[in-house]
Design a protein around this motif. Structure first.
Motif, short mmCIF file in Angstrom:
data_model
loop_
_atom_site.label_atom_id
_atom_site.label_comp_id
_atom_site.label_asym_id
_atom_site.label_seq_id
_atom_site.Cartn_x
_atom_site.Cartn_y
_atom_site.Cartn_z
N ILE A 355 0.84 -1.19 0.00
CA ILE A 355 0.00 0.00 0.00
C ILE A 355 0.88 1.25 0.00
O ILE A 355 1.78 1.39 0.82
N THR A 356 0.58 2.14 -0.94
CA THR A 356 1.34 3.39 -1.08
C THR A 356 0.36 4.54 -1.26
O THR A 356 -0.70 4.37 -1.88
N SER A 357 0.68 5.67 -0.70
CA SER A 357 -0.13 6.85 -0.98
C SER A 357 0.04 7.23 -2.45
O SER A 357 1.18 7.33 -2.93
N TYR A 358 -1.06 7.44 -3.14
CA TYR A 358 -1.00 7.78 -4.56
C TYR A 358 -0.14 9.03 -4.79
O TYR A 358 0.58 9.13 -5.78
N GLU A 359 -0.19 9.95 -3.83
CA GLU A 359 0.59 11.18 -3.92
C GLU A 359 2.07 10.90 -4.15
O GLU A 359 2.75 11.64 -4.88
N HIS A 360 2.56 9.84 -3.54
CA HIS A 360 3.98 9.49 -3.67
C HIS A 360 4.23 8.44 -4.74
O HIS A 360 5.26 8.46 -5.41
N ALA A 361 3.28 7.53 -4.90
CA ALA A 361 3.43 6.47 -5.91
C ALA A 361 3.53 7.06 -7.32
O ALA A 361 4.29 6.56 -8.16
N LYS A 362 2.79 8.12 -7.57
CA LYS A 362 2.74 8.68 -8.92
C LYS A 362 4.04 9.35 -9.33
O LYS A 362 4.23 9.72 -10.51
N GLU A 363 4.96 9.50 -8.37
CA GLU A 363 6.26 10.10 -8.71
C GLU A 363 7.10 9.17 -9.58
O GLU A 363 8.05 9.62 -10.21
N HIS A 364 6.75 7.87 -9.58
CA HIS A 364 7.47 6.94 -10.45
C HIS A 364 6.71 6.78 -11.76
O HIS A 364 5.48 6.60 -11.76
N PRO A 365 7.40 6.83 -12.90
CA PRO A 365 6.71 6.77 -14.21
C PRO A 365 5.90 5.50 -14.44
O PRO A 365 4.96 5.50 -15.23
N ASN A 366 6.25 4.40 -13.75
CA ASN A 366 5.51 3.15 -13.97
C ASN A 366 4.14 3.15 -13.31
O ASN A 366 3.32 2.28 -13.59
N CYS A 367 3.86 4.13 -12.44
CA CYS A 367 2.57 4.14 -11.74
C CYS A 367 1.40 4.17 -12.73
O CYS A 367 0.43 3.44 -12.58
N LYS A 368 1.51 5.02 -13.74
CA LYS A 368 0.44 5.11 -14.73
C LYS A 368 0.23 3.79 -15.46
O LYS A 368 -0.91 3.37 -15.70
N LYS A 369 1.33 3.11 -15.78
CA LYS A 369 1.21 1.84 -16.50
C LYS A 369 0.65 0.74 -15.60
O LYS A 369 -0.11 -0.12 -16.05
N VAL A 370 1.05 0.73 -14.33
CA VAL A 370 0.55 -0.26 -13.37
C VAL A 370 -0.98 -0.16 -13.29
O VAL A 370 -1.68 -1.19 -13.28
N LEU A 371 -1.50 1.06 -13.24
CA LEU A 371 -2.95 1.26 -13.15
C LEU A 371 -3.62 1.01 -14.51
O LEU A 371 -4.69 0.39 -14.57
#
Length: 505
Positions: A355-371
């Protein structure tokens, strides 16, 4: 030792156990005498494998004055397993560390690796690699590799010391290195499978058998040629993570049902042939699984780099208890073992969640692809999250509150996690969540080499003349567990070292 003795040695693969011989990859190669062949090509140095180690060796050999170097790659594309790894490069005392005020040293990096290696890592080789890691990092940058403008602190590292390519994979290094090789005149041949060594009357490696026009899985097809290597052969053929029979011979739990992050060509034939020649097998049973992998996608995938980036400021939760069960940035073996213990009431695997706060997770470019590719989920409340994964809500809420207290205090009283990278990064809605389950990732075992990248002979303890090796095909360097981001510096430094040894530089 005579030519007859060398060529007729008992099969050293027997030293790995009869089971591993019976289940080894089909069509094992065999070495031949130079008196029995007609050379089709002549080079000064033949490099087998086009990953980090092979490419670095090609560049360094050319820069040290070698006029004729050719890299032979089994698969149709160059880069091998290196091209699909995480693109993470650890080095001590780097410019970015100095800029961020990180106190690091060769000794500190080696100390971290020895701890992860559980007492059986090769300190001399680790120190050699750490001492030259900055030099190898600079080589990648000079070739055109680009890295994110921040450091990461991976599991088991006591300080942030890891660079990552802007494309978040190893291709961000292999492609520039390949381009540099070609610019320097290094020959590159794909679909060229190594099938054995050629030895002179004294048992020295003087060339290699290569099957050109090779298609993976179609053994025996294509054209067999003999390549003379007047200075030596560098083996940079990688690990054997995709050789299911061999890995099961070492660890019966690593069946075909266990995923693997490696390219399909990582099957170990080059390593086997060196054993046939008399190389010393080291630590073959130590096969590492990546604790950042996801059961919801194949191979390395998008989740792996996403997890690696986010672990320092995230929590890993056992879905049965709603509680943390590990230090999220412990070494890989510690975390992989902890994840494998996450089971349901019947003892079946129950992949834990991160579990990660989206605020911090989105700082990595792969976050968009993971979702985007549905290998991760976004939730607006802890209630929604708990319901989706059937996690006890009361326990989960209490755990999040407790952990946020550790973020505030800077002291993880549960698992002793280093909270430096978690400072100010509380777990709060909205959340992003991924599932975790280990995948076979790296083989600590292989042939034993000296710090000059010479392959040691099991009978004499001396180097096998004309034979050098670098990268994952070598064993014993990391011990029981390799720290993340330490394979690229090892591969590159040892590839460069092999070239320098051959060239007398």
């Amino acid at each position: 030792m005579s030519k007859v003795d060398l060529l007729g040695r008992r099969n050293f693969i027997k030293g790995l156990g009869a089971a591993s011989v019976a289940m080894a990859t089909p069509a094992l190669a065999s070495s031949v005498s130079a008196n029995e062949v007609k050379w089709d090509e002549t080079v000064e140095i033949a490099i087998i494998g086009s990953g980090f180690a092979g490419l670095a060796a090609g560049i360094e050999a050319t820069r040290k004055g070698c006029k004729s170097v050719t890299i032979f790659e089994k698969m149709p594309v160059f880069g091998g397993n290196s091209a699909i790894n995480g693109g993470l490069f650890a080095a001590p005392g780097t410019p970015m560390q100095k800029k961020e005020g990180v106190d690091d040293s060769v000794e500190r990096m080696v100390s971290d690796q020895l701890k992860s290696g559980r007492g059986i890592a090769d300190e001399e080789l680790l120190r050699h690699v750490a001492s030259h890691a900055n030099e190898a990092l600079q080589l990648t940058m000079d070739a055109g590799a680009e890295f994110h403008p921040y450091l990461q602190q991976l599991g088991g590292h006591s300080v942030p010391r890891t660079y990552q390519t802007t494309v978040s994979c190893g291709a961000g290094i292999t492609q520039p290195l390949l381009k540099e090789c070609r610019k320097l005149g290094v020959g590159t041949v794909s679909r060229a499978k190594f099938e054995g060594f050629v030895l002179d009357d004294n048992g020295k490696v003087v060339g290699a058998k290569i099957r050109t026009g090779y298609y993976f899985g179609e053994e025996g097809k294509g054209k067999l040629i003999y390549v003379k290597a007047t200075r030596g052969v560098i083996m940079a053929t990688g690990g054997f993570g995709q050789n299911i029979d061999l890995r099961m011979a070492q660890d019966p739990t690593l069946t075909a049902e266990v995923g693997c992050t490696n390219a399909k060509g990582a099957t170990g034939e080059g390593m086997f042939e060196m054993f046939r020649l008399g190389a010393i097998p080291v630590h073959l049973a130590h096969i590492q699984s990546g604790p950042w992998a996801s059961p919801d996608e194949g191979g390395f995938g998008y989740v792996s780099n996403y997890s690696i980036f986010n672990f320092p400021h995230s929590i890993a939760i056992n879905r049965m208890t709603g509680k943390r069960f590990m230090n999220e940035i412990a070494d890989r073996k510690t975390r992989a073992d902890a994840e494998l213990n996450c089971r349901d009431a019947q003892g079946n695997p129950l992949p834990p969640i991160m579990i990660t706060s989206y605020e911090h997770a989105k700082e990595h470019p792969n976050c968009k692809k993971v979702l985007k590719y549905n290998v991760g989920w976004k939730f607006d409340s802890v209630e929604e999250l708990a319901k989706h994964f059937d996690v006890p809500l009361k326990e989960l809420k209490a755990q999040i509150e407790e952990y946020n207290g550790y973020v505030k205090s800077g002291n993880d009283e549960q698992f002793g996690k280093n909270m430096g990278k978690a400072k100010g990064k509380y777990i709060k809605a909205p959340f992003t969540v991924v599932r975790l389950w280990p995948k076979v990732h790296y083989c600590q075992g292989g042939v034993q080499v000296t710090k000059e990248a010479r392959v040691k002979d099991s009978f004499t303890g001396q180097p096998i003349e004309g034979l050098f090796a670098a990268g994952e095909v070598c064993g014993g360097i990391h011990g029981v567990s390799r720290l993340g981001s330490c394979s690229i510096p090892e591969c590159m430094v040892m590839g460069m070292t092999a070239a320098r040894t051959i060239m007398g530089a």
